[in-house]
Structure formats: structure tokens, C-alpha cells
Design a protein around this motif. Structure first.
Motif, PDB file in Angstrom:
ATOM      1  N   HIS A  59      84.845   2.039  74.080  1.00  0.00           N
ATOM      2  CA  HIS A  59      83.471   1.593  74.288  1.00  0.00           C
ATOM      3  C   HIS A  59      83.435   0.114  73.928  1.00  0.00           C
ATOM      4  CE1 HIS A  59      79.137   1.601  74.471  1.00  0.00           C
ATOM      5  NE2 HIS A  59      79.115   0.993  73.313  1.00  0.00           N
ATOM      6  N   GLY A  60      82.990  -0.709  74.851  1.00  0.00           N
ATOM      7  CA  GLY A  60      82.979  -2.156  74.639  1.00  0.00           C
ATOM      8  C   GLY A  60      83.868  -2.831  75.657  1.00  0.00           C
ATOM      9  N   SER A  61      84.262  -4.053  75.382  1.00  0.00           N
ATOM     10  CA  SER A  61      85.038  -4.846  76.327  1.00  0.00           C
ATOM     11  C   SER A  61      86.495  -4.959  75.886  1.00  0.00           C
ATOM     12  CB  SER A  61      84.431  -6.239  76.463  1.00  0.00           C
ATOM     13  OG  SER A  61      85.255  -7.049  77.260  1.00  0.00           O
ATOM     14  N   CYS A  62      87.366  -4.227  76.577  1.00  0.00           N
ATOM     15  CA  CYS A  62      88.810  -4.335  76.293  1.00  0.00           C
ATOM     16  C   CYS A  62      89.322  -5.716  76.678  1.00  0.00           C
ATOM     17  CB  CYS A  62      89.586  -3.260  77.042  1.00  0.00           C
ATOM     18  SG  CYS A  62      89.283  -1.601  76.421  1.00  0.00           S
ATOM     19  N   ALA A  63      88.800  -6.277  77.774  1.00  0.00           N
ATOM     20  CA  ALA A  63      89.257  -7.589  78.237  1.00  0.00           C
ATOM     21  C   ALA A  63      88.958  -8.676  77.207  1.00  0.00           C
ATOM     22  CB  ALA A  63      88.609  -7.926  79.575  1.00  0.00           C
ATOM     23  N   ASP A  64      87.847  -8.553  76.495  1.00  0.00           N
ATOM     24  CA  ASP A  64      87.486  -9.523  75.458  1.00  0.00           C
ATOM     25  C   ASP A  64      87.999  -9.109  74.080  1.00  0.00           C
ATOM     26  OD1 ASP A  64      86.131 -11.111  77.291  1.00  0.00           O
ATOM     27  OD2 ASP A  64      84.247 -10.029  76.993  1.00  0.00           O
ATOM     28  N   CYS A  65      88.703  -7.984  74.028  1.00  0.00           N
ATOM     29  CA  CYS A  65      89.258  -7.454  72.769  1.00  0.00           C
ATOM     30  C   CYS A  65      88.182  -7.256  71.713  1.00  0.00           C
ATOM     31  CB  CYS A  65      90.392  -8.342  72.256  1.00  0.00           C
ATOM     32  SG  CYS A  65      91.790  -8.343  73.375  1.00  0.00           S
ATOM     33  N   ARG A  66      87.072  -6.679  72.124  1.00  0.00           N
ATOM     34  CA  ARG A  66      85.995  -6.269  71.220  1.00  0.00           C
ATOM     35  C   ARG A  66      85.545  -4.893  71.690  1.00  0.00           C
ATOM     36  NH1 ARG A  66      84.710  -9.804  67.710  1.00  0.00           N
ATOM     37  NH2 ARG A  66      84.938 -12.023  68.049  1.00  0.00           N
ATOM     38  N   TYR A  67      86.143  -3.879  71.097  1.00  0.00           N
ATOM     39  CA  TYR A  67      85.842  -2.527  71.539  1.00  0.00           C
ATOM     40  C   TYR A  67      86.106  -1.523  70.429  1.00  0.00           C
ATOM     41  CZ  TYR A  67      90.924  -2.406  72.269  1.00  0.00           C
ATOM     42  OH  TYR A  67      92.277  -2.484  72.098  1.00  0.00           O
ATOM     43  N   ASP A  68      85.573  -0.338  70.609  1.00  0.00           N
ATOM     44  CA  ASP A  68      85.835   0.784  69.718  1.00  0.00           C
ATOM     45  C   ASP A  68      86.691   1.792  70.463  1.00  0.00           C
ATOM     46  OD1 ASP A  68      84.218  -0.300  67.742  1.00  0.00           O
ATOM     47  OD2 ASP A  68      82.451   0.831  68.369  1.00  0.00           O
ATOM     48  N   ILE A  69      87.569   2.452  69.739  1.00  0.00           N
ATOM     49  CA  ILE A  69      88.325   3.572  70.285  1.00  0.00           C
ATOM     50  C   ILE A  69      87.665   4.841  69.770  1.00  0.00           C
ATOM     51  CG2 ILE A  69      90.540   4.776  70.301  1.00  0.00           C
ATOM     52  CD1 ILE A  69      91.886   2.053  69.905  1.00  0.00           C
ATOM     53  N   LEU A  70      87.298   5.711  70.693  1.00  0.00           N
ATOM     54  CA  LEU A  70      86.609   6.951  70.348  1.00  0.00           C
ATOM     55  C   LEU A  70      87.496   8.140  70.709  1.00  0.00           C
ATOM     56  CD1 LEU A  70      83.185   5.976  71.963  1.00  0.00           C
ATOM     57  CD2 LEU A  70      83.887   5.627  69.600  1.00  0.00           C
ATOM     58  N   ASP A  71      87.434   9.193  69.901  1.00  0.00           N
ATOM     59  CA  ASP A  71      88.201  10.395  70.224  1.00  0.00           C
ATOM     60  C   ASP A  71      87.406  11.264  71.198  1.00  0.00           C
ATOM     61  OD1 ASP A  71      86.345  11.834  68.694  1.00  0.00           O
ATOM     62  OD2 ASP A  71      87.710  12.111  67.007  1.00  0.00           O
ATOM     63  N   ASP A  89      85.615  13.721  70.770  1.00  0.00           N
ATOM     64  CA  ASP A  89      84.297  14.110  70.249  1.00  0.00           C
ATOM     65  C   ASP A  89      83.384  12.911  70.052  1.00  0.00           C
ATOM     66  OD1 ASP A  89      85.112  16.814  70.114  1.00  0.00           O
ATOM     67  OD2 ASP A  89      86.103  16.415  68.191  1.00  0.00           O
ATOM     68  N   ASP A  90      83.769  11.755  70.572  1.00  0.00           N
ATOM     69  CA  ASP A  90      83.036  10.493  70.454  1.00  0.00           C
ATOM     70  C   ASP A  90      82.949   9.957  69.028  1.00  0.00           C
ATOM     71  OD1 ASP A  90      82.644  10.098  73.163  1.00  0.00           O
ATOM     72  OD2 ASP A  90      80.743  11.192  73.190  1.00  0.00           O
ATOM     73  N   ALA A  91      83.831  10.418  68.155  1.00  0.00           N
ATOM     74  CA  ALA A  91      83.913   9.855  66.805  1.00  0.00           C
ATOM     75  C   ALA A  91      84.775   8.592  66.869  1.00  0.00           C
ATOM     76  CB  ALA A  91      84.522  10.860  65.841  1.00  0.00           C
ATOM     77  N   THR A  92      84.352   7.544  66.173  1.00  0.00           N
ATOM     78  CA  THR A  92      85.093   6.295  66.184  1.00  0.00           C
ATOM     79  C   THR A  92      86.397   6.436  65.408  1.00  0.00           C
ATOM     80  OG1 THR A  92      83.052   5.028  66.347  1.00  0.00           O
ATOM     81  CG2 THR A  92      85.007   3.828  65.623  1.00  0.00           C
ATOM     82  N   VAL A  93      87.499   6.157  66.084  1.00  0.00           N
ATOM     83  CA  VAL A  93      88.827   6.175  65.464  1.00  0.00           C
ATOM     84  C   VAL A  93      89.146   4.791  64.910  1.00  0.00           C
ATOM     85  CG1 VAL A  93      91.300   6.488  65.890  1.00  0.00           C
ATOM     86  CG2 VAL A  93      89.630   7.986  67.010  1.00  0.00           C
ATOM     87  N   ALA A  94      88.817   3.744  65.683  1.00  0.00           N
ATOM     88  CA  ALA A  94      89.115   2.369  65.276  1.00  0.00           C
ATOM     89  C   ALA A  94      88.177   1.404  65.987  1.00  0.00           C
ATOM     90  CB  ALA A  94      90.568   2.020  65.603  1.00  0.00           C
TER      91      ALA A  94
END
Length: 155
Positions: free
Chosen positions: A98-110, A112-117
Motif C-alpha cells: 500500500h503506497g508508492s513502491c516507485a517512490d519507496c514509500r509504502y507498507d507491506i501488508l500480509d 489479513d491486511d496487517a502491516t508487516v513493514a
């Protein structure tokens, strides 16, 4: 757990250090010089704990994520174009971003939509640096491997 992902852009082999909050190296990543683009992640004992390998032939970049030295395939990250814009497909146990991978500002969600990183780029002149806030320490290694694959597929 806050980690810094540090890529030394001036080195031809493209090596990375992953540092903990105290500045201690917890993982090293080295680019293997092969026909295929390949990165290997090593723990502080020097054991290979993960591999990111570009799959050839492919029309668009596709990277496979392995635990260890290509021992167990755990995911695939690929880039494709939809409606003339690039997009990323992640096949990694239901994880997504969730967020912008291209700008390297994002969250990784599992799944269950829980934030991993949470990943954020830090400004730096000589290196590419990212801060990675690992929310679940048991998922540290898979999260770091996914970040490396995402960075590779966008490169």
C-alpha cells in the motif's frame, strides 16, 4: 524493529548492508555477477538466507524469491504494463503493498491486511538508503527479501 537498508551505488557489484538501530550489520546482500541478475542475502554468520533471481527469458522483469541458496521458492514479483502504465504483481503468500513502491514509500501488508513493514527512502548523496520498520520480527527475513525483489523489479 527499525532497520536501515543501505545500497552502495558506487560499487559495481551493487552490494547492500542491512543495519539495525545501533548500526550493526545484520544482513549483507551481494549481487552475483551472472547472465541473470541475482542477489544473495547473508546473515551475520555468513550463511546464505535468501536469493532473489531474475527469471529469463521474460518480456518484463520477473524476480523469484527463494529462502536460502535457491532451496525453496517462496514468491515472485513481476512488472507489467496495464493501460500503458507500469504495475507490479506480487505473488507472495497473499502479501501486498500500500503506497508508492516507485517512490519507496509504502507498507507491506500480509493476507489479513496487517502491516508487516513500513518502507521509506532516506535522502543521501552517496547511497540509496531506506528505513524499514519491521512490525513483526518473525516476518523480518521474508519482508526484507520482498523489499529487495520490489527494488530489483523497479530498477
Amino acid at each position: 524493529m527499525l532497520l536501515t537498508f543501505n545500497w552502495r551505488t558506487l560499487l559495481p557489484n551493487g552490494s547492500y548492508d542491512i543495519l539495525d538501530e545501533s548500526g550493526k550489520v545484520v544482513f549483507k546482500v551481494r549481487r552475483e555477477v551472472t547472465l541473470e541478475q541475482c542477489f544473495k542475502m547473508f546473515n551475520s554468520s555468513g550463511d546464505c538466507v535468501g536469493t532473489i533471481k531474475k527469471k529469463l527469458p521474460a518480456l518484463t522483469p520477473r524476480f523469484e524469491i527463494y529462502l536460502g541458496d535457491e532451496a525453496s521458492l517462496i514468491g515472485i514479483v513481476s512488472r507489467y504494463y496495464s493501460m500503458s502504465t507500469p504495475d507490479i504483481k506480487i505473488d507472495f503468500d497473499g502479501w501486498h503493498t500500500h503506497g508508492s513502491c516507485a517512490d519507496c514509500r509504502y507498507d507491506i501488508l500480509d493476507r489479513d491486511d496487517a502491516t508487516v513493514a513500513a518502507v521509506a527512502r532516506k535522502p543521501s548523496l552517496m547511497t540509496e538508503e531506506f528505513t524499514v520498520d519491521i512490525r513483526n520480527p518473525q516476518k523480518k527475513l521474508p519482508a526484507l527479501l520482498l523489499i529487495l525483489a520490489l527494488y530489483s523489479v523497479l530498477g
